[in-house]
Scaffold this active site. Sequence first.
Site, PDB file in Angstrom:
ATOM      1  N   LYS A  49     -57.117 -30.814  -5.665  1.00 55.69           N
ATOM      2  CA  LYS A  49     -55.684 -30.709  -5.965  1.00 55.69           C
ATOM      3  C   LYS A  49     -54.987 -31.897  -5.328  1.00 55.69           C
ATOM      4  CE  LYS A  49     -52.925 -27.859  -8.160  1.00 55.69           C
ATOM      5  NZ  LYS A  49     -53.262 -26.896  -9.228  1.00 55.69           N
ATOM      6  N   ASP A  79     -49.559 -29.746 -13.041  1.00 57.23           N
ATOM      7  CA  ASP A  79     -49.249 -28.506 -12.324  1.00 57.23           C
ATOM      8  C   ASP A  79     -47.718 -28.490 -12.272  1.00 57.23           C
ATOM      9  OD1 ASP A  79     -50.697 -26.263 -10.613  1.00 57.23           O
ATOM     10  OD2 ASP A  79     -48.955 -26.829  -9.456  1.00 57.23           O
TER      11      ASP A  79
END
Length: 450
Positions: free
Chosen positions: A125, A165
């Site tokens: 991430k 995201d």
Amino acid sequence: MSYSQQVFDELKGRYADQPEFLQAVQEVLTTLQPALDKNPAYQRNKILERIVEPERIFQFRVEWVDDKGEIQVNRGYRVQFNSAIGPYKGGLRFHPTVNLGVLKFLGFEQIFKNSLTGTPIGGAKGGSDFDPKGKSDNEVMRFCQAFMVQLHRYIGALVDVPAGDIGVGGREIGYLYGAYKRLTTKYEGVLTGKPLNFGGSLARTEATGYGTVYFAQEMLKARGESLEGKKCAVSGAGNVAIYCCEKLYQVGATPVTVSDSRGMIYDPNGIKVDVLKQVKEVERASLTRYAELVPTAQYTARDDYPAGRNAVWSVPVDAAFPCATQNEVNVEDAKCLLANGCKCVAEGANMPSSIEAINEFLKSGIAYGPAKAANAGGVATSQLEMEQNAGMTAWTFDEVDGKLHNIMTGIYNAAAETAREFGCEGNLVLGANIAGFRKVADAMIAQGVI
Ligand code: NDP
Ligand code: 2IT
């Protein structure tokens, strides 16, 4: 003291300043002990001590010039958490609340989620505390270019493949892709969620929201029920929430709420998806604009919510789909949903429910689909985009959507069967965590201490 408790206690001391990361680890570790007991090789190989530490973290300064000619400085990150089963894969989040602890929670979740998809992708991430809200397209472009000046060194189609995201959608991925190409002279599938005319996959935009609904359908089917005719609460108003609403209509259900960071909409007649897309995807406006366009919509500002509560969850519904952000369902919200007769919760967002809220859902015996299983359709379809890019081809919408549907059914089956194997029928938290964990842990053991 159990092995999992011992590792968690040590971690708590080391990362006391990263509460979201500790929460994500706690949720996983408290369910793994039966699998650890069954196979002592996990403890012998110190798999827990190893799996909770990212393989690598990059942290960098991002400097760029705004439209007024002022220099701006943000913080950028990429957490390459685990590559045991494939190249690092996971989204980028641009939001003012981003810090290392938040990205470590998201990267940790991603390891198990990606494993559950059954495809060969590791967990990662990244992101920045940059806030795209109120910025011009040119400012977003300059920020993305500056971010990629740093990031391009660490990623690649077979190394690490970022995607979107919160705050990162097609526009940002386009600018990031252009910058990567210019810096490396490589035209490769290094990012997913790309626009369709340069390597994006059909159905990637829809995938997370659609997948969450497919997952809810599987949970209900196993109980002899369905979503048809059901009233649903959805939170969020971004990529995941919009396509969750769209799919709910397609399966005969009615979403009656959406929310953003400033407030929520309740409309007993159902959310109008075309208006929502216009307001959020085209105008990038607040939901107050939606309320202007739809006379039957009731708008409640966040400031008017009851203290400490998310008003979305006080609407009586049959099913709930948290699709905004972490910790948006607390224990009181969970109790309220259950008291109003909610029979199904499927999580589109990452870690939307607090640990106490999860325990309420599990105790009640309703169909509860935890995030890393229920929202895995997004990253699974990113992997399908990687496959198409590698083969220099493009599949039809129905082909991709069909594969997504099969993957979501597969994830449900894996979680349900694993829960049964450990004598916890219906506990998809335990089932998903153990199923996701075992594949990664076994690969780590096979690859040795590296
Ligand atoms: P978007 O940026 O498209 O939308 C996010 C939505 O949530 C917006 O409506 C935003 O409101 C709201 N929101 C964001 N932060 C907060 C906050 N702190 N408090 C209240 N509301 C907030 O992001 P996505 O739809 O892509 O992501 C939503 C969730 O789904 C996240 O948890 C993400 O990690 C998860 N997810 C996303 C996937 C994907 O493929 N995109 C895949 C799997 C999970 P506003 O419009 O006011 O900013
Ligand atoms: O949380 C997630 O799974 C995502 N944001 C999607 C990641 C991806 O690589 O598509």
